[in-house]
Design a protein around this motif. Structure first.
Motif, PDB file in Angstrom:
ATOM      1  N   CYS A   1      35.468 -10.333  16.513  1.00 36.32           N
ATOM      2  CA  CYS A   1      36.818 -10.685  16.060  1.00 36.32           C
ATOM      3  C   CYS A   1      37.880 -10.399  17.100  1.00 36.32           C
ATOM      4  O   CYS A   1      39.029 -10.764  16.908  1.00 36.32           O
ATOM      5  N   TYR A   2      37.563  -9.717  18.155  1.00 39.29           N
ATOM      6  CA  TYR A   2      38.484  -9.407  19.259  1.00 39.29           C
ATOM      7  C   TYR A   2      39.540  -8.373  18.883  1.00 39.29           C
ATOM      8  O   TYR A   2      40.478  -8.155  19.643  1.00 39.29           O
ATOM      9  N   LEU A   3      39.441  -7.764  17.692  1.00 34.33           N
ATOM     10  CA  LEU A   3      40.515  -6.838  17.331  1.00 34.33           C
ATOM     11  C   LEU A   3      40.484  -5.604  18.224  1.00 34.33           C
ATOM     12  O   LEU A   3      41.520  -5.050  18.568  1.00 34.33           O
TER      13      LEU A   3
ATOM     14  N   ILE B   1      38.090  -4.412  27.286  1.00 31.96           N
ATOM     15  CA  ILE B   1      37.036  -5.051  26.494  1.00 31.96           C
ATOM     16  C   ILE B   1      37.137  -6.557  26.648  1.00 31.96           C
ATOM     17  O   ILE B   1      38.216  -7.134  26.513  1.00 31.96           O
ATOM     18  N   TYR B   2      36.015  -7.192  26.974  1.00 28.13           N
ATOM     19  CA  TYR B   2      35.990  -8.646  27.099  1.00 28.13           C
ATOM     20  C   TYR B   2      34.944  -9.194  26.131  1.00 28.13           C
ATOM     21  O   TYR B   2      33.800  -8.737  26.122  1.00 28.13           O
ATOM     22  N   ILE B   3      35.352 -10.171  25.320  1.00 30.60           N
ATOM     23  CA  ILE B   3      34.455 -10.711  24.299  1.00 30.60           C
ATOM     24  C   ILE B   3      34.453 -12.231  24.377  1.00 30.60           C
ATOM     25  O   ILE B   3      35.480 -12.844  24.669  1.00 30.60           O
ATOM     26  N   GLU B   4      33.307 -12.813  24.134  1.00 31.11           N
ATOM     27  CA  GLU B   4      33.256 -14.238  23.833  1.00 31.11           C
ATOM     28  C   GLU B   4      32.487 -14.371  22.538  1.00 31.11           C
ATOM     29  O   GLU B   4      31.377 -13.858  22.430  1.00 31.11           O
ATOM     30  N   ALA B   5      33.067 -15.048  21.573  1.00 33.93           N
ATOM     31  CA  ALA B   5      32.428 -15.151  20.267  1.00 33.93           C
ATOM     32  C   ALA B   5      31.644 -16.453  20.160  1.00 33.93           C
ATOM     33  O   ALA B   5      31.859 -17.382  20.926  1.00 33.93           O
TER      34      ALA B   5
ATOM     35  N   PRO C   1      39.781 -11.342  10.237  1.00 28.80           N
ATOM     36  CA  PRO C   1      39.202 -10.987  11.539  1.00 28.80           C
ATOM     37  C   PRO C   1      38.336 -12.078  12.163  1.00 28.80           C
ATOM     38  O   PRO C   1      38.230 -12.147  13.381  1.00 28.80           O
ATOM     39  N   ILE C   2      37.690 -12.903  11.362  1.00 26.03           N
ATOM     40  CA  ILE C   2      36.874 -13.936  11.992  1.00 26.03           C
ATOM     41  C   ILE C   2      37.470 -15.332  11.814  1.00 26.03           C
ATOM     42  O   ILE C   2      36.864 -16.323  12.199  1.00 26.03           O
TER      43      ILE C   2
ATOM     44  N   PHE D   1      35.727 -20.400  16.843  1.00 17.92           N
ATOM     45  CA  PHE D   1      35.404 -19.067  17.362  1.00 17.92           C
ATOM     46  C   PHE D   1      35.508 -18.970  18.879  1.00 17.92           C
ATOM     47  O   PHE D   1      34.922 -18.104  19.499  1.00 17.92           O
TER      48      PHE D   1
ATOM     49  N   ARG E   1      41.107 -16.210  20.295  1.00 20.34           N
ATOM     50  CA  ARG E   1      42.027 -15.635  19.316  1.00 20.34           C
ATOM     51  C   ARG E   1      43.425 -16.003  19.778  1.00 20.34           C
ATOM     52  O   ARG E   1      43.724 -15.924  20.971  1.00 20.34           O
TER      53      ARG E   1
ATOM     54  N   TRP F   1      46.255 -14.647  19.925  1.00 20.37           N
ATOM     55  CA  TRP F   1      47.121 -13.757  20.701  1.00 20.37           C
ATOM     56  C   TRP F   1      46.735 -13.674  22.174  1.00 20.37           C
ATOM     57  O   TRP F   1      47.460 -13.125  22.980  1.00 20.37           O
TER      58      TRP F   1
ATOM     59  N   ARG G   1      43.853 -19.390  28.280  1.00 19.24           N
ATOM     60  CA  ARG G   1      43.359 -18.039  28.055  1.00 19.24           C
ATOM     61  C   ARG G   1      43.176 -17.341  29.395  1.00 19.24           C
ATOM     62  O   ARG G   1      42.670 -17.946  30.338  1.00 19.24           O
TER      63      ARG G   1
END
Lengths: 153, 688
Positions: free
Chosen positions: A56-58, A68-72, B103-104, B213, B216, B218, B241
């Motif tokens: 969720c990148y929160l 922190i680096y995320i790819e969903a 969140p998702i 997905f 995000r 922000w 991004r």
């Protein structure tokens, strides 16, 4: 007069000479850390083995160090990684940037990331200090272990 | 003023035009009222009830601000206990079955439901029963996925497909708390405009399958730009991004062009920008392979070989073809490089209609190009006449503008086309002619017009058409500048020019051409054409059997794509082929030197759209590797020749364009605002 002070000082030295040392022979010996010590991050799983992280990148949003680096990506019936629709395909933490504040843990809606009492985070170059998902993720527990744990309680 | 009424909102006295909706009046005066179902482009429906406000004297309780027109002396309270209780109650209702999976959810972070709940909603819910569940996600069509749990039944998507795109695909099924969004009998939702419902959806119920997905909100920064896919020039925001990855295109409302809609090609066809296959360094042919070299090495090689070819065979041995999707700045520098630095007149742009006009026909064509009407003028037209033109194919968003002109402003649509087109069911009158018979058809209209009021009482269909639809203005004439299906295009140009002339004698007329590429109009205005204008084509000269051309510079012109043996052989025969490209295209594979160019999203510049509106591009992301804007490449290459070009930036090039193209003279670079500047007809006429 000066002699008396000299003797007092030596007394302190002598007293400490016979005390057990405060240092330990790390890494052969390990100190017992407090349970809530904020050390290295661990990504957790549910008991059925699915990852808790939903990508969720929160945590990344909350991170003051932007480490922190995320790819969903989306779960498919053939490849189910987490419980919901979404999972983290890439999850990386730059340990050199991390300030171990624990905000990621607080931001996480599923309790997927926690800071654990793990301190040995070091290496000879910068590259390996970027921890990838397979390094952070706890191994799936097998069902025998779970049964054993349950019988101990 | 009779048209203004006095109302009081939260103690603030305001004068607003009669008939204004209460929500609009409040919005204009900075008073925020929560809304979901109301949308400025779709109008009120009163379905969600979030905008309830208290109006003094209304005994039946709070009313919806979005669907109530103001009346004189109205006293409104938007934050009174009654209004607040109503708004809070509605938001609590909306959240009863909302899954709160923020969140998702892709909308989380830019979600009106989140925002309104924070601003106006209750702090907590009293609902403890299990929530309603649906299968999710439902694949609604090739582009759109649907999450029914998140839906708040605002009708926006339904109204878009019913009123704007008019394909009536998305509907509400079932009743009461079982109501869900879907398509009739689960038919797939296939539309040219499907992406718009994602942007309209005030929650994350409708998502683009391509972007699910991926991001995000922000993390993203929106950078204004112009869609590069057709000459309509829709305004977009490029969501970027981490400063280097293009995530999506959003519409950027320009009521004078796109009116906040985008077609699916414009919205979803952006992946080329981030493609790993983009060229990142200059390449030089070495046998069958290419070697990466520095810019200087590439320029030196080009200039040395070009000079020796020019010395041996003269300037006519070099031809240059630029892509019509290049910026005005790129095209101008291209022309200056070819004409002033190396001294050849053999320049052209592609794609463009190959019209083969005689001098007389060229004058007619130039006249047609001058009398352009504004796109927004379609709303005022009494009749919109499509002459052999299919906007849905060429400039899709124009289709929506035409539908709007017909639906909301009562325009009559007359379609003349040998085949049925997407807009045909919308036409008040559809005339057909034999394929290739456009000129003859136009002439029949012209002669009916010229016969005057008496002669037009004839029974033939042309007279009837003229009598019914072309008697009064304003009339919008839309034609396809490449006259598809017409063999003698010059004849069609003459017929059309004559027709517009005859029509102008009777009514106010405006014309709009359908063009090939994002900056076709710019290429035309900047005269990126062979010395004899529209009568020949440099591509023919370059690829012809008895061609004198030994060297070519192709800036984004992929001549080899889908071409025959003969073309490939000719391109291979050239002593020097320089290609400026984004990708290793089929043409680039034949080149001696390949130079990596920046895409539209990676440079500052301007496009001129088909109504001659100059619009600004901004640098949204950095170009890959050492790739550079087309003009930068040519300016640097010119340093290796005697007459080096002096430009240091897009602004400077624009100033030079203003000096050389009189029509553009009044437009200062910094005066090109977010909505662009349309070059008016009179200015072009003066310059002619």
């Amino acid at each position: 007069m000066a002699l008396l002070e000299f003797a007092q000082g030596l007394g302190v030295t002598l007293r400490n000479m016979f005390r057990p040392p405060t240092t330990i022979k790390y890494p052969e010996q390990r100190r017992v850390l407090p349970e809530r010590e904020r050390g290295r991050h661990v990504l957790h799983r549910y008991e059925n083995g699915l990852e808790r992280c939903i990508g969720c990148y929160l945590c990344a949003g909350a991170c003051p160090a932007d480490c922190i680096y995320i790819e969903a990506a989306e779960n498919t019936p053939e490849n189910r990684v987490s419980a919901g629709e979404r999972y983290a395909r890439v999850y990386e933490i730059d340990m050199l940037r991390c300030i171990f504040c624990g905000f990621c843990e607080e931001a996480c809606p599923t309790g997927a990331i926690t800071l654990e009492p793990i301190l040995d985070i070091s290496d000879y170059s910068r590259g390996p200090m970027i921890y990838t998902k397979d390094m952070l993720l706890e191994p799936p527990r097998n069902l025998d272990d779970l049964a054993a744990e349950a019988s101990h309680r | 003023m009779d048209d203004l009424v006095n109302i009081t909102v939260d103690g603030l006295k305001m004068q607003v035009p009669k008939g204004t909706l209460l929500w609009e009046a409040c919005q204009a005066h900075g008073i925020d009222i929560p809304i979901f179902c109301y949308h400025t482009k779709l109008g009120p429906v009163g379905a969600c009830r979030t905008c309830l406000v208290e109006v003094e004297g209304m005994t039946k309780g709070p009313i919806t601000a979005c669907s109530t027109p103001v009346t004189d002396g109205m006293v409104v309270r938007t934050r009174s206990p009654i209004a607040q209780k109503a708004q809070r109650g509605i938001l609590e209702f909306l959240l009863l079955n909302h899954p709160l999976d923020c969140p998702i959810c892709d909308r989380g972070g830019e979600c009106p439901l989140q925002d309104q709940t924070f601003a106006y909603g209750p702090g907590s819910s009293r609902y403890v029963e299990p929530k309603r569940h649906h299968v999710k996600p439902i694949v609604l069509g090739p582009t759109i996925a649907l999450d029914r749990e998140r839906c708040v039944l605002c009708w926006r998507c339904v109204r878009f497909t019913a009123e704007i795109a008019e394909d009536k695909s998305i509907v509400l099924l079932d009743r009461g708390d079982h109501t869900v969004v879907g398509t009739f009998q689960d038919e797939p939702y296939v539309s040219n405009f499907s992406g718009n419902v994602v942007e309209l959806c005030p929650v994350g119920a409708l998502t683009a399958r391509k972007q699910r997905f991926n991001f995000r909100p922000w993390e993203l920064q929106n950078r204004p730009s112009i869609c590069p896919h057709c000459a309509f020039g829709c305004n977009i925001n490029i969501s970027v991004r981490k400063n280097d990855e293009v995530i999506r295109f959003l519409s950027r409302d320009n009521p004078e062009v796109d009116d906040s809609w985008l077609c699916d090609r414009g919205r979803f066809d952006f992946e080329f920008i981030n493609s790993p296959q983009r060229l990142t360094a200059p390449l030089v042919r070495d046998g069958d392979a290419f070697l990466e070299v520095s810019w200087t090495e590439a320029f030196e090689l080009i200039s040395n070989r070009l000079r020796s070819i020019l010395d041996e065979s003269g300037a006519h041995a070099l031809a240059g073809i630029a892509a019509a999707r290049m910026t005005n700045e790129g095209l101008h520098v291209f022309k200056r490089f070819m004409r002033d630095v190396v001294g050849t007149g053999l320049v052209d742009h592609t794609p463009r209609p190959n019209l083969r006009l005689t001098p007389g026909q060229q004058q007619a064509f130039a006249r047609l190009g001058r009398n352009l009407m504004p796109i927004a003028g379609l709303d005022d037209a009494r009749t919109i006449l499509l002459l052999g033109a299919d906007p849905s194919e060429r400039e899709p968003v124009m289709e929506l503008r035409i539908r709007q002109a017909v639906n909301r402003h009562g325009a009559q649509l007359v379609i003349a086309n040998p085949e049925e087109i997407t807009l045909s069911p919308k036409a008040s009158h559809a005339a057909s002619y034999e394929t290739g018979g456009l000129a003859a058809f136009i002439r029949s209209l012209t002669s009916a017009l010229r016969r005057g009021p008496q002669g037009s009482n004839n029974d033939d269909s042309a007279s009837a058409l003229v009598r019914t639809y072309l008697a009064e203005g304003p009339i919008a004439v839309i034609y396809d500048a490449s006259f598809p299906g017409t063999l003698d295009k010059g004849d069609a140009v003459l017929a059309l020019d004559d027709f517009v002339e005859a029509l102008r004698a009777r009514a106010a007329v405006g014309t709009l051409p359908l063009l090939d590429a994002a900056n076709s109009m710019g290429a035309r205005d900047l005269d990126i054409l062979p010395p004899d204008g529209w009568s020949s084509s440099v591509i023919d000269a370059l690829l012809g059997p008895d061609s004198q051309v030994r060297a070519a510079i192709l800036a984004g012109a992929d001549l080899a794509a889908g071409a025959g043996e003969e073309t490939l052989r000719r391109l291979n025969q050239l002593d020097l082929l320089v290609v400026q490209e984004l990708f290793m295209t089929e043409t680039a594979r034949l080149a001696d030197v390949v130079l990596p160019a920046a895409s539209f999203a990676e440079q500052i510049g301007t496009f001129t759209n088909s109504e001659r509106r100059v619009q600004r591009l901004h640098e949204a992301v950095p170009a890959p590797g050492v790739a550079r804007a087309d003009w930068e490449i040519l300016v640097d290459l010119s340093q290796h020749f005697d007459n080096a070009l002096p430009y240091a930036g897009a602004r400077q090039i624009w100033d030079d364009i203003r000096r050389t193209v009189p029509a553009y003279a009044p437009v200062a670079f910094d005066s090109i605002g977010p909505r662009g500047v349309r070059i008016e007809e009179t200015q072009v006429l003066e310059s002619a």
